[in-house]
Design a protein around this motif. Structure first.
Motif, PDB file in Angstrom:
ATOM      1  N   ASN A  70      26.969 -35.686  -7.819  1.00 62.89           N
ATOM      2  CA  ASN A  70      26.830 -37.271  -8.293  1.00 62.89           C
ATOM      3  C   ASN A  70      27.779 -36.940 -10.103  1.00 62.89           C
ATOM      4  OD1 ASN A  70      24.617 -35.794 -10.107  1.00 62.89           O
ATOM      5  ND2 ASN A  70      22.961 -36.313  -8.907  1.00 62.89           N
ATOM      6  N   PHE A  71      27.200 -38.004 -10.746  1.00 62.01           N
ATOM      7  CA  PHE A  71      27.798 -37.927 -12.101  1.00 62.01           C
ATOM      8  C   PHE A  71      27.691 -36.805 -12.854  1.00 62.01           C
ATOM      9  CE2 PHE A  71      27.852 -42.822 -10.504  1.00 62.01           C
ATOM     10  CZ  PHE A  71      28.972 -42.267 -10.115  1.00 62.01           C
ATOM     11  N   GLN A  72      26.047 -36.595 -13.000  1.00 59.10           N
ATOM     12  CA  GLN A  72      24.788 -35.835 -13.737  1.00 59.10           C
ATOM     13  C   GLN A  72      25.529 -34.401 -13.411  1.00 59.10           C
ATOM     14  OE1 GLN A  72      23.396 -36.132 -16.851  1.00 59.10           O
ATOM     15  NE2 GLN A  72      22.791 -38.040 -16.296  1.00 59.10           N
ATOM     16  N   THR A  73      25.331 -34.198 -11.824  1.00 56.46           N
ATOM     17  CA  THR A  73      26.202 -32.824 -11.355  1.00 56.46           C
ATOM     18  C   THR A  73      27.800 -32.732 -11.925  1.00 56.46           C
ATOM     19  OG1 THR A  73      24.288 -32.938 -10.055  1.00 56.46           O
ATOM     20  CG2 THR A  73      25.812 -31.206  -9.315  1.00 56.46           C
ATOM     21  N   GLY A  74      28.172 -33.497 -11.378  1.00 60.70           N
ATOM     22  CA  GLY A  74      30.165 -33.316 -12.307  1.00 60.70           C
ATOM     23  C   GLY A  74      30.238 -33.075 -13.443  1.00 60.70           C
ATOM     24  N   TYR A  75      29.370 -33.448 -14.465  1.00 60.06           N
ATOM     25  CA  TYR A  75      29.376 -33.534 -15.857  1.00 60.06           C
ATOM     26  C   TYR A  75      28.907 -31.624 -16.050  1.00 60.06           C
ATOM     27  CZ  TYR A  75      28.998 -33.504 -21.286  1.00 60.06           C
ATOM     28  OH  TYR A  75      29.119 -33.424 -22.345  1.00 60.06           O
ATOM     29  N   ALA A  76      27.291 -31.900 -14.931  1.00 63.12           N
ATOM     30  CA  ALA A  76      27.244 -29.942 -15.949  1.00 63.12           C
ATOM     31  C   ALA A  76      27.861 -29.231 -15.570  1.00 63.12           C
ATOM     32  CB  ALA A  76      25.701 -30.494 -15.323  1.00 63.12           C
ATOM     33  N   GLN A  77      28.637 -29.606 -13.702  1.00 60.58           N
ATOM     34  CA  GLN A  77      29.625 -28.291 -13.807  1.00 60.58           C
ATOM     35  C   GLN A  77      30.333 -28.086 -14.066  1.00 60.58           C
ATOM     36  OE1 GLN A  77      30.572 -29.995  -9.861  1.00 60.58           O
ATOM     37  NE2 GLN A  77      28.974 -29.248  -8.755  1.00 60.58           N
ATOM     38  N   MET A  78      31.465 -29.717 -15.722  1.00 63.34           N
ATOM     39  CA  MET A  78      32.065 -29.230 -16.423  1.00 63.34           C
ATOM     40  C   MET A  78      31.741 -28.490 -17.433  1.00 63.34           C
ATOM     41  SD  MET A  78      33.444 -32.500 -18.538  1.00 63.34           S
ATOM     42  CE  MET A  78      34.387 -32.279 -19.867  1.00 63.34           C
ATOM     43  N   VAL A  79      30.486 -28.171 -17.472  1.00 60.87           N
ATOM     44  CA  VAL A  79      29.788 -28.159 -19.238  1.00 60.87           C
ATOM     45  C   VAL A  79      29.315 -26.439 -18.507  1.00 60.87           C
ATOM     46  CG1 VAL A  79      27.939 -27.835 -20.627  1.00 60.87           C
ATOM     47  CG2 VAL A  79      28.826 -29.847 -20.331  1.00 60.87           C
ATOM     48  N   ASN A  80      29.115 -25.775 -17.232  1.00 58.38           N
ATOM     49  CA  ASN A  80      29.517 -24.896 -16.862  1.00 58.38           C
ATOM     50  C   ASN A  80      30.817 -24.274 -17.001  1.00 58.38           C
ATOM     51  OD1 ASN A  80      25.827 -24.992 -17.247  1.00 58.38           O
ATOM     52  ND2 ASN A  80      26.524 -25.563 -15.229  1.00 58.38           N
ATOM     53  N   TYR A  81      31.368 -24.790 -16.067  1.00 60.39           N
ATOM     54  CA  TYR A  81      32.258 -23.777 -16.769  1.00 60.39           C
ATOM     55  C   TYR A  81      33.104 -23.044 -17.828  1.00 60.39           C
ATOM     56  CZ  TYR A  81      37.808 -23.549 -15.803  1.00 60.39           C
ATOM     57  OH  TYR A  81      38.956 -23.058 -15.602  1.00 60.39           O
ATOM     58  N   ILE A  82      33.407 -24.437 -19.235  1.00 56.13           N
ATOM     59  CA  ILE A  82      33.609 -24.349 -19.938  1.00 56.13           C
ATOM     60  C   ILE A  82      32.618 -23.488 -21.033  1.00 56.13           C
ATOM     61  CG2 ILE A  82      34.097 -25.186 -22.412  1.00 56.13           C
ATOM     62  CD1 ILE A  82      36.038 -25.815 -20.418  1.00 56.13           C
ATOM     63  N   GLY A  83      31.275 -23.289 -20.824  1.00 52.46           N
ATOM     64  CA  GLY A  83      30.453 -22.463 -21.433  1.00 52.46           C
ATOM     65  C   GLY A  83      30.380 -21.030 -20.533  1.00 52.46           C
ATOM     66  N   ASN A  84      30.928 -20.814 -19.381  1.00 49.33           N
ATOM     67  CA  ASN A  84      31.261 -19.752 -19.440  1.00 49.33           C
ATOM     68  C   ASN A  84      32.752 -19.003 -19.097  1.00 49.33           C
ATOM     69  OD1 ASN A  84      28.765 -19.464 -17.121  1.00 49.33           O
ATOM     70  ND2 ASN A  84      29.700 -20.267 -15.587  1.00 49.33           N
ATOM     71  N   LYS A  85      33.334 -19.754 -19.413  1.00 47.41           N
ATOM     72  CA  LYS A  85      34.403 -19.431 -19.762  1.00 47.41           C
ATOM     73  C   LYS A  85      35.163 -18.647 -21.856  1.00 47.41           C
ATOM     74  CE  LYS A  85      37.201 -19.612 -16.624  1.00 47.41           C
ATOM     75  NZ  LYS A  85      38.174 -18.670 -15.673  1.00 47.41           N
ATOM     76  N   THR A  86      33.832 -19.417 -22.396  1.00 49.37           N
ATOM     77  CA  THR A  86      33.443 -19.134 -23.419  1.00 49.37           C
ATOM     78  C   THR A  86      32.589 -17.586 -23.810  1.00 49.37           C
ATOM     79  OG1 THR A  86      33.397 -21.531 -23.962  1.00 49.37           O
ATOM     80  CG2 THR A  86      32.999 -20.211 -25.523  1.00 49.37           C
ATOM     81  N   ARG A  87      32.132 -17.487 -22.551  1.00 51.94           N
ATOM     82  CA  ARG A  87      30.707 -16.561 -22.734  1.00 51.94           C
ATOM     83  C   ARG A  87      31.827 -15.430 -22.582  1.00 51.94           C
ATOM     84  NH1 ARG A  87      28.187 -13.666 -25.348  1.00 51.94           N
ATOM     85  NH2 ARG A  87      26.899 -12.048 -24.678  1.00 51.94           N
ATOM     86  N   GLU A  88      32.696 -15.703 -21.241  1.00 54.97           N
ATOM     87  CA  GLU A  88      33.636 -14.640 -21.134  1.00 54.97           C
ATOM     88  C   GLU A  88      34.474 -14.482 -21.429  1.00 54.97           C
ATOM     89  OE1 GLU A  88      36.360 -15.946 -18.113  1.00 54.97           O
ATOM     90  OE2 GLU A  88      34.439 -16.007 -16.482  1.00 54.97           O
TER      91      GLU A  88
END
Length: 653
Positions: free
Chosen positions: A572-590
């Motif tokens: 859903n829309f909230q899940t899609g946004y959460a996935q986007m935030v998680n992707y950027i967060g993981n890349k930032t941490r990497e």
């Protein structure tokens, strides 16, 4: 005596060179890139005096530069990785900080919007509730546009840094060519090298590697050749080549790196420019910034398209059908500027299906016979067929329309979602035009003799097809003898679904068998009748003529909040946004962890390199004393030789 005087003189001169070299080391101890130098002494040829060879003194054979090419290469390699990760992290952390903000992120705006929809559905006759829904929709549009604008600002900053970095690379390349020229001119004897110039060149090369990864090969007369990418020469002997920051052929707002040669500039694939600040910038843009813009756009497009589709299935307070609530989502289409001048081909793309929409970009290429659409994320190819088109072709939720006369190798870049968030806007301003009611109503007359009941009914996209919308009520009559209903519109198929199994009755079928509780669909309308109808009992399905207090479509609009619309019905829309935030967060941490590891690797490589090339002031101080003593001793030798000569002169008086 003359021999002794000469020996003392050579020792004096050698000690003087040693003192000068040591002093030079001390003076340049803090100069970046300086390599320690040492005066290498050797004995001069001896003189045969019949009974053997007697020494003639010493000479300085070489001013040796303590340098290890392997260790220096390791330092450059570690620093180019460090610079890439530093550049990448400094950029992606901006996005991470923005998305992680619980007050300015998208999640609060999405929650407020759907709360407004649900409140309006609870009070469909309330003008205040309807106005509040419009207000939250406007705030949501502003939030989408604000985040998109910030991402575009970051993209503009990347363009600026790419341009600046390319200028610096060209400057370093020019400096390397000049140093090569100077070094070659001073290296007529291969055994004698201008050490300080070599250090300067190595330092320039180190700074260049912090901008882009290079490959270095030795040339003649202590020169070097430098290349980048897949072997594109940057410096050859005393000649340098240039890079250029040029607009992308398919997007004038996106700078890419080109290689200038033979009077033209050839775009370089971003994948070949790795390492250094430039490589970090390009990797950030392609792997993080583009992903964030496309993922945000996918949410915006998915919400706009799905909400519009459901809103148009409703009815407003004036009894009119619903219209688009949000503005249309048009894909960004970039026509390649290198396409043939004779081509008149044009591509348009409109997002129409939120469920099938992806966050990928697409290449559209004409091979001389067919247009082929290639999804960049996985390389999947789809052929536009037939061409020329009679109707648009839908690929991954996007309608492609291609017109004009193409030429072989025509190319277009289609980015379905990159601008969706920026283009997300509220179209409706009138609270009365919110289509919260359903367009149909059902009824069972009180005169019916049985206990049959009919559901309120719902409509789907088929109801919007020409001829399907009800202009007048349809009356369904029950025949007890045949246990069937008649009265269905004669031009429409009727589908009866029992336990998930549909049965289709072609248009014009005089009667449809009755099954208690079965779903009955025709002309985009779905309802069910249950219970035991009496003979000739009737049930009506018609336009909703008094739907001011009806909120059936509003409930369906509110249900979109938790409906899995995105990614083929998996988010859903909230899940899609959460996935986007998680992707950027993981890349930032990497990038952060990788940066710490790169820092350690640089320190380790520099320590190893400094053990060979670095200046140790304690060691140099000891050398000063050693050369000072040698100088004094040589002077003493010359003094003794002079005294002996004076003795001989006095004997002859």
């Amino acid at each position: 005596m003359s021999n002794l005087l000469s020996i003392g003189k050579t020792g004096l001169l050698a000690a003087q060179v040693g003192l000068s070299t040591t002093g030079h080391n001390i003076a340049n101890a803090n100069v970046p890139g300086y390599s320690r130098q040492v005066a290498i002494q050797s004995t001069t040829p001896g003189q045969d005096i019949g009974v053997g060879f007697i020494g003639t003194g010493t000479e300085v054979a070489q001013i040796k530069r303590h340098y290890d090419d392997f260790l220096n290469s390791q330092v450059r390699g570690a620093e180019t990785t460090q610079a890439a990760l530093t550049s990448y992290y400094s950029q992606i952390s901006q996005i991470d900080n923005m998305l992680a903000d619980t007050t300015s992120g998208l999640s609060p705006a999405l929650q407020d919007f759907f709360k407004g929809v649900q409140d309006a559905s609870s009070n469909p006759a309330s003008a205040a509730s309807r106005q509040a829904m419009l207000s939250t929709a406007s705030s949501l549009a502003s939030r989408f546009q604000g985040i998109s604008a910030r991402l575009n600002e970051i993209g503009t900053g990347v363009n600026s840094q790419i341009s600046t970095t390319v200028t610096q690379i060209n400057s370093y390349a020019s400096k390397l060519a000049e140093l090569n020229h100077s070094i070659a001119a001073l290296s007529t004897d291969p055994s004698i090298a201008p050490n300080d110039l070599l250090d300067q060149r190595d330092q320039v090369l180190t700074e260049l590697n912090k901008l882009v990864k290079t490959n270095v090969t030795p040339g003649e007369n202590h020169t070097i050749n430098v290349s980048i990418g897949t072997g594109q020469p940057l410096v050859v002997n005393n000649r340098n080549f240039e890079l250029a920051a040029i607009p992308s052929p398919t997007d004038v707002n996106r700078l890419q790196v080109g290689y200038s040669t033979a009077g033209q500039t050839i775009p370089l694939p971003e994948s070949v420019l790795t390492g250094g600040a430039l490589g970090g910038l390009l990797e950030f843009r392609s792997n993080a910034l583009d992903h964030a813009q496309n993922a945000l756009g996918q949410i915006a497009a998915g919400l706009a398209v799905s909400f519009n589709a459901q809103h148009k299935l409703g009815q407003d307070q004036n009894g009119a059908p619903g219209v688009d609530f949000f503005g249309p989502i048009n894909a960004q289409v970039g026509r390649n500027s290198l396409n043939s001048l004779g081509s008149t081909a044009a591509v348009t793309a409109v997002v129409t299906d939120a469920t099938a929409l992806t966050s990928s970009d697409y290449n559209v290429d004409y091979d001389g016979a067919n247009f082929i659409v290639t999804r960049q994320s996985d390389g999947k190819k789809t052929t536009i067929t037939p061409f020329p088109q009679a109707v648009p072709q839908t690929i991954d939720g996007v309608d492609y329309t291609i017109s004009g006369t193409p030429m072989t190798n025509d190319n277009f870049l289609v980015r379905p979602t990159v601008n969706a968030a920026a283009d997300f806007q509220l179209m409706q301003k009138d609270p009365a035009k919110l289509a919260l009611a359903a367009p149909i109503s059902t009824a069972a007359p009180l005169s019916n003799t049985g206990n049959g009941k009919i559901t309120p009914g719902s409509v789907d996209a088929g109801y919007l097809a020409p001829g399907n919308a009800l202009a007048a009520p349809v009356t369904l009559l029950y025949d007890k003898a045949t246990a069937s209903f008649s009265g269905f519109p004669p031009a429409q198929d009727v589908t009866v679904t029992v336990n998930g199994v549909p049965t289709v009755y072609p248009a014009g079928t005089p009667s449809i068998p009755y099954t208690d509780g079965a779903a009955i669909s025709f002309g985009g309308i779905t309802l069910s009748i249950s219970g035991t109808p009496g003979d000739t009992d009737s049930f009506t399905v018609g336009p909703n003529t008094s739907g001011v207090g009806d909120s059936r479509n509003g409930v369906l609009l509110g249900a979109l909040q938790t409906k899995n619309v995105l990614n083929n019905g998996n988010a859903n829309f909230q899940t899609g946004y959460a996935q986007m935030v998680n992707y950027i967060g993981n890349k930032t941490r990497e990038a952060q962890i990788g940066g710490l590891a790169a820092d350690a690797a640089v320190q380790q490589a520099q320590n190893a390199q400094q053990t060979v090339s670095g200046v140790n002031l304690d060691e140099e101080a000891a050398n000063l004393l050693r050369y000072q003593q040698a100088y004094q001793a040589s002077g003493k030798v010359m003094q003794i030789a002079s005294q002996m000569f004076d003795v001989l002169v006095s004997l002859g008086r």
